[in-house]
Design an enzyme around this catalytic site. Sequence first.
Site, PDB file in Angstrom:
ATOM      1  CG  LEU A 129      42.469 140.744   4.263  1.00  0.00           C
ATOM      2  CD1 LEU A 129      43.061 142.033   3.698  1.00  0.00           C
ATOM      3  CD2 LEU A 129      42.387 139.699   3.170  1.00  0.00           C
ATOM      4  CG  HIS A 233      49.825 129.984   2.674  1.00  0.00           C
ATOM      5  ND1 HIS A 233      48.747 129.833   1.836  1.00  0.00           N
ATOM      6  CD2 HIS A 233      49.928 128.825   3.380  1.00  0.00           C
ATOM      7  CE1 HIS A 233      48.207 128.632   2.022  1.00  0.00           C
ATOM      8  NE2 HIS A 233      48.913 128.014   2.943  1.00  0.00           N
TER       9      HIS A 233
END
Length: 340
Positions: A129, A233
């Site tokens: 994604l 992240h």
Amino acid sequence: MSSSYVMRPSRLDDFEVLMQLAEESGPGFTSLPVHERIIRERLEKSVKSFAGALPEPQYGKYLMMLEDAETGEIGGCSAVKAGVGIDQPFFNYRVITLAQASQAADRRFDMDALVLTNEFVGYTEVGTLFLRQTHRGSGAGRLLAQSRYLLMASDPERFGDMVLAELRGVVDSEGKTPFWDAMGQHFFRMEFTEADILSAITDNQFILDLMPKYPIYVDLLPPEAREVIGRCHSDGVGAMKLLEWEGFRFERTVDIFDGGPLVAAPRNMIRTIRESREVTVKVGEASGAAGIMSNDRFGEFRVSMAEGALESDDLFVTSQATLDRLHLKEGDRARIWLRS
């Protein structure tokens, strides 16, 4: 969000733009490496998967592109891998807690350890994604994510009963990650980016050959490595929230390279799948309901935003433009998920 966005299967002529997305995604985005051969192979496999041309559907990999139907611009991508750990191992670290006790020393405490596992065999994986910076903040990320679940709902037999997602861990712009520097670097004797590419282009035998076979005590790692275990992240925080909203849960399993979290959920309990319904579509002016709609046709799958109204439990009234984006006509069947 722009109502002209549509999710569609990737095509071979998406190669150049997919390479651009790989560049923009940055280091550590394992499922979208800056590697021409890998990108071409993934496009070819996706095309065959959607066409039903694979002899073993459990190896299917379905890559979809977010396209502005008015301009043709590609804003991002997302994907579904029908089964992991089947044709090659899918290694991860499970964080286990060991109880330490000694009556003689009058001590009792718990210690965490990392154990190499291959426990997700047959799970379906959602991933890849990525949304371009210029399209963020528009709600397009939700369309990228939810379209994968409507794909599963259109032909459940192609997918596993359990679904997982692997989020990128803490990696800086130079491709450095504290977890790798403290762990993998010592066993693989290579840079993180090299190991990342190897995991994408090989059968992962090198992981089995080189990874430690015994538990690694977390307390022996430096603080900067310990604190990123199970953290995603910064670019993945939004994706993590969407996954949790869908019902995915983190159960102390992390990536062996960057320490990023893995989350999982039963397919039938994923919110978008559970709340979606099949309807007959009708053209008309209506409002009051909004969500996402798919044409529910696996081979020529398309998903877009939709606004309109439920005339009955089985009939949804929407605009001709919405049907055009989905290659539908009045009276066709579709699948819709509506915001509550």
